[in-house]
Write a protein that holds these residues in place. Structure first.
Motif, PDB file in Angstrom:
ATOM      1  N   GLU A 184       0.878  -1.171   0.000  1.00 23.92           N
ATOM      2  CA  GLU A 184       0.000   0.000   0.000  1.00 23.92           C
ATOM      3  C   GLU A 184       0.912   1.216   0.000  1.00 23.92           C
ATOM      4  N   GLU A 185       0.320   2.411  -0.051  1.00 23.58           N
ATOM      5  CA  GLU A 185       1.165   3.591  -0.090  1.00 23.58           C
ATOM      6  C   GLU A 185       2.004   3.700   1.187  1.00 23.58           C
ATOM      7  N   GLY A 186       3.312   3.546   1.039  1.00 22.15           N
ATOM      8  CA  GLY A 186       4.221   3.687   2.179  1.00 22.15           C
ATOM      9  C   GLY A 186       4.253   2.488   3.106  1.00 22.15           C
ATOM     10  N   ARG A 187       3.490   1.440   2.784  1.00 18.40           N
ATOM     11  CA  ARG A 187       3.378   0.290   3.694  1.00 18.40           C
ATOM     12  C   ARG A 187       3.526  -1.010   2.921  1.00 18.40           C
ATOM     13  N   LEU A 197       1.880 -10.288  11.746  1.00 12.52           N
ATOM     14  CA  LEU A 197       2.101  -9.472  10.549  1.00 12.52           C
ATOM     15  C   LEU A 197       3.502  -8.888  10.581  1.00 12.52           C
ATOM     16  N   ASP A 198       4.175  -8.920   9.435  1.00 18.15           N
ATOM     17  CA  ASP A 198       5.473  -8.257   9.285  1.00 18.15           C
ATOM     18  C   ASP A 198       5.181  -6.924   8.592  1.00 18.15           C
ATOM     19  N   VAL A 199       5.337  -5.827   9.328  1.00 22.87           N
ATOM     20  CA  VAL A 199       4.921  -4.513   8.816  1.00 22.87           C
ATOM     21  C   VAL A 199       6.150  -3.644   8.577  1.00 22.87           C
ATOM     22  N   GLU A 200       6.258  -3.145   7.347  1.00 20.45           N
ATOM     23  CA  GLU A 200       7.381  -2.265   6.990  1.00 20.45           C
ATOM     24  C   GLU A 200       6.809  -0.934   6.527  1.00 20.45           C
ATOM     25  N   LEU A 201       7.252   0.158   7.120  1.00 21.05           N
ATOM     26  CA  LEU A 201       6.697   1.474   6.788  1.00 21.05           C
ATOM     27  C   LEU A 201       7.788   2.402   6.293  1.00 21.05           C
ATOM     28  N   ASP A 202       7.465   3.167   5.257  1.00 20.78           N
ATOM     29  CA  ASP A 202       8.380   4.210   4.791  1.00 20.78           C
ATOM     30  C   ASP A 202       8.384   5.356   5.813  1.00 20.78           C
ATOM     31  N   PRO A 203       9.415   6.202   5.797  1.00 17.85           N
ATOM     32  CA  PRO A 203       9.464   7.317   6.741  1.00 17.85           C
ATOM     33  C   PRO A 203       8.150   8.109   6.740  1.00 17.85           C
ATOM     34  N   GLY A 204       7.600   8.328   7.925  1.00 15.70           N
ATOM     35  CA  GLY A 204       6.386   9.145   8.074  1.00 15.70           C
ATOM     36  C   GLY A 204       5.076   8.420   7.791  1.00 15.70           C
ATOM     37  N   ALA A 205       5.132   7.190   7.277  1.00 16.61           N
ATOM     38  CA  ALA A 205       3.892   6.465   6.942  1.00 16.61           C
ATOM     39  C   ALA A 205       3.210   5.964   8.215  1.00 16.61           C
ATOM     40  N   THR A 206       1.887   5.891   8.161  1.00 17.48           N
ATOM     41  CA  THR A 206       1.106   5.424   9.312  1.00 17.48           C
ATOM     42  C   THR A 206       0.438   4.095   8.975  1.00 17.48           C
ATOM     43  N   PHE A 207       0.419   3.214   9.967  1.00 16.04           N
ATOM     44  CA  PHE A 207      -0.241   1.909   9.837  1.00 16.04           C
ATOM     45  C   PHE A 207      -1.321   1.847  10.907  1.00 16.04           C
ATOM     46  N   THR A 208      -2.545   1.528  10.482  1.00 19.79           N
ATOM     47  CA  THR A 208      -3.662   1.450  11.416  1.00 19.79           C
ATOM     48  C   THR A 208      -4.334   0.101  11.253  1.00 19.79           C
ATOM     49  N   ALA A 226       0.600   2.924  14.401  1.00 25.34           N
ATOM     50  CA  ALA A 226       2.034   3.221  14.452  1.00 25.34           C
ATOM     51  C   ALA A 226       2.377   4.161  13.296  1.00 25.34           C
ATOM     52  N   THR A 227       3.265   5.110  13.555  1.00 24.35           N
ATOM     53  CA  THR A 227       3.747   6.011  12.503  1.00 24.35           C
ATOM     54  C   THR A 227       5.271   5.943  12.477  1.00 24.35           C
ATOM     55  N   ALA A 228       5.818   5.704  11.292  1.00 27.25           N
ATOM     56  CA  ALA A 228       7.263   5.522  11.173  1.00 27.25           C
ATOM     57  C   ALA A 228       8.028   6.824  11.363  1.00 27.25           C
ATOM     58  N   GLY A 229       9.202   6.711  11.963  1.00 29.15           N
ATOM     59  CA  GLY A 229      10.110   7.847  12.122  1.00 29.15           C
ATOM     60  C   GLY A 229      10.855   8.138  10.825  1.00 29.15           C
ATOM     61  N   GLU A 230      11.885   8.967  10.926  1.00 29.03           N
ATOM     62  CA  GLU A 230      12.535   9.475   9.701  1.00 29.03           C
ATOM     63  C   GLU A 230      13.334   8.415   8.934  1.00 29.03           C
ATOM     64  N   ASN A 231      13.679   7.302   9.605  1.00 26.80           N
ATOM     65  CA  ASN A 231      14.397   6.228   8.904  1.00 26.80           C
ATOM     66  C   ASN A 231      13.505   5.033   8.590  1.00 26.80           C
ATOM     67  N   GLY A 232      12.210   5.231   8.698  1.00 30.17           N
ATOM     68  CA  GLY A 232      11.295   4.116   8.456  1.00 30.17           C
ATOM     69  C   GLY A 232      11.175   3.225   9.690  1.00 30.17           C
ATOM     70  N   LEU A 233      10.369   2.182   9.543  1.00 31.11           N
ATOM     71  CA  LEU A 233      10.053   1.336  10.699  1.00 31.11           C
ATOM     72  C   LEU A 233       9.701  -0.061  10.198  1.00 31.11           C
ATOM     73  N   GLN A 234      10.222  -1.083  10.866  1.00 28.08           N
ATOM     74  CA  GLN A 234       9.767  -2.454  10.583  1.00 28.08           C
ATOM     75  C   GLN A 234       9.515  -3.161  11.906  1.00 28.08           C
ATOM     76  N   PHE A 235       8.366  -3.782  12.023  1.00 18.80           N
ATOM     77  CA  PHE A 235       8.048  -4.537  13.242  1.00 18.80           C
ATOM     78  C   PHE A 235       7.209  -5.758  12.880  1.00 18.80           C
ATOM     79  N   VAL A 236       7.200  -6.725  13.800  1.00 14.71           N
ATOM     80  CA  VAL A 236       6.276  -7.855  13.681  1.00 14.71           C
ATOM     81  C   VAL A 236       5.216  -7.678  14.758  1.00 14.71           C
ATOM     82  N   LEU A 237       3.965  -7.763  14.336  1.00 16.72           N
ATOM     83  CA  LEU A 237       2.832  -7.600  15.254  1.00 16.72           C
ATOM     84  C   LEU A 237       2.265  -8.981  15.576  1.00 16.72           C
TER      85      LEU A 237
END
Ligand code: FE2
Length: 283
Positions: free
Chosen positions: A147-150, A176-187, A230-241
């Motif tokens: 998805e956009e940024g996710r 879920l393995d969630v990867e976000l681009d910098p500033g992207a929000t996952f809901t 969750a909203t990614a910081g300036e270097n992006g974000l990856q987490f497992v939920l």
């Protein structure tokens, strides 16, 4: 109105050596059972030095749990007493239901980086002695939603209309393995009661209704609410939920065996001693 789940606990875990000498971080363990039920244990691996993990986890038994290994990068060879042999590779998952008993080994192979997790999911009392089962959920079986940024990998459960390769046979779970681009929000809309936590693999982000900032290599447990955000910081974000309904059953934990009573534990160790732990001999 949405109720965003607040951060309830922040867990960094402890550096430990397990198996035949594998350096890992035990993020959650036996003192966390009440908070993280139905999840019992979370080990995290992140190393660029094969000497940290090459000795692996030689043959050992399990009963009463499921062990789920997810590798972002690296390679682990495995074998078990059901006769399964194989390799978990980048983006792949191994889902093992120990049930009444399995003996297996997990041997990481030298790679530029080994980054991954192993989580133990408790089995309900009625399913502790179920048939052991092994599933190789290789990377191509895990849908990746872009998805956009996710980018969301659906290891277990579902995300929107996308179902993962398993929903959990005994404990219905979400992974879920969630990867976000910098500033992207996952809901993610969530039922109010299940346990929900994340392990941050990389980067940093803002979490909960107050947007607290947290960085990688820690677990965040969330309290009740109908939405995870969750909203990614300036270097992006990856987490497992991880999410699942708590079992709220007594836990008797003896190393690789987790039952409901001490007598069941004693029985399991007596069977290991006298060679009757698994029906079929190890091949
Ligand atoms: Fe194991």
């Amino acid at each position: 109105m949405k109720t965003i789940r607040p951060i309830q606990r922040i867990v960094t875990g402890t550096h430990q050596t397990d198996g035949a000498g594998v350096k890992l971080v035990r993020v959650i363990g036996r003192s966390d059972v009440e908070d993280f039920d139905p999840f019992l244990m979370l080990d995290a691996f992140d190393s660029r030095d094969p000497d940290d993990y090459i000795r692996g986890f030689p043959w050992h038994p399990h009963r009463g749990i499921e062990t789920v290994t997810y590798l972002v990068a690296g390679e682990i060879e495995h074998g078990d007493s059901l006769g399964n042999r194989g390799v978990i590779r980048d983006g792949g998952c191994q889902w093992m239901t120990a049930g009444r008993g399995i003996i297996h080994q997990e041997m990481p192979q030298a790679a530029p980086r080994m980054l991954g997790l192993q989580v133990w999911i408790n089995l309900p009392r009625k399913d502790k002695m179920t048939e052991p089962q092994y599933r190789d959920l290789s990377g191509d079986l895990i849908p990746r939603v872009s998805e956009e940024g996710r980018r969301v990998g659906v290891i277990c459960g579902s995300y929107g209309v996308t179902a993962g390769p398993t929903q959990g046979d005994y404990v219905k779970a979400t992974m879920l393995d969630v990867e976000l681009d910098p500033g992207a929000t996952f809901t993610l809309p969530t039922p109010a009661d299940p346990t929900l936590f994340i392990y941050i693999l990389a980067g940093s982000g803002q979490f909960g209704p107050d947007g607290e900032t947290h960085a990688s290599h820690r677990a965040l447990l969330f309290g009740p609410g109908d939405t995870f955000q969750a909203t990614a910081g300036e270097n992006g974000l990856q987490f497992v939920l991880f999410a699942g309904h708590p079992l709220r059953e007594p836990v008797a934990w003896g190393g690789p065996i987790v039952m409901n009573t001490r007598e069941e534990l004693r029985q399991a160790f007596a069977e290991i001693e006298n060679g009757t732990f698994i029906a079929a001999p190890q091949t």
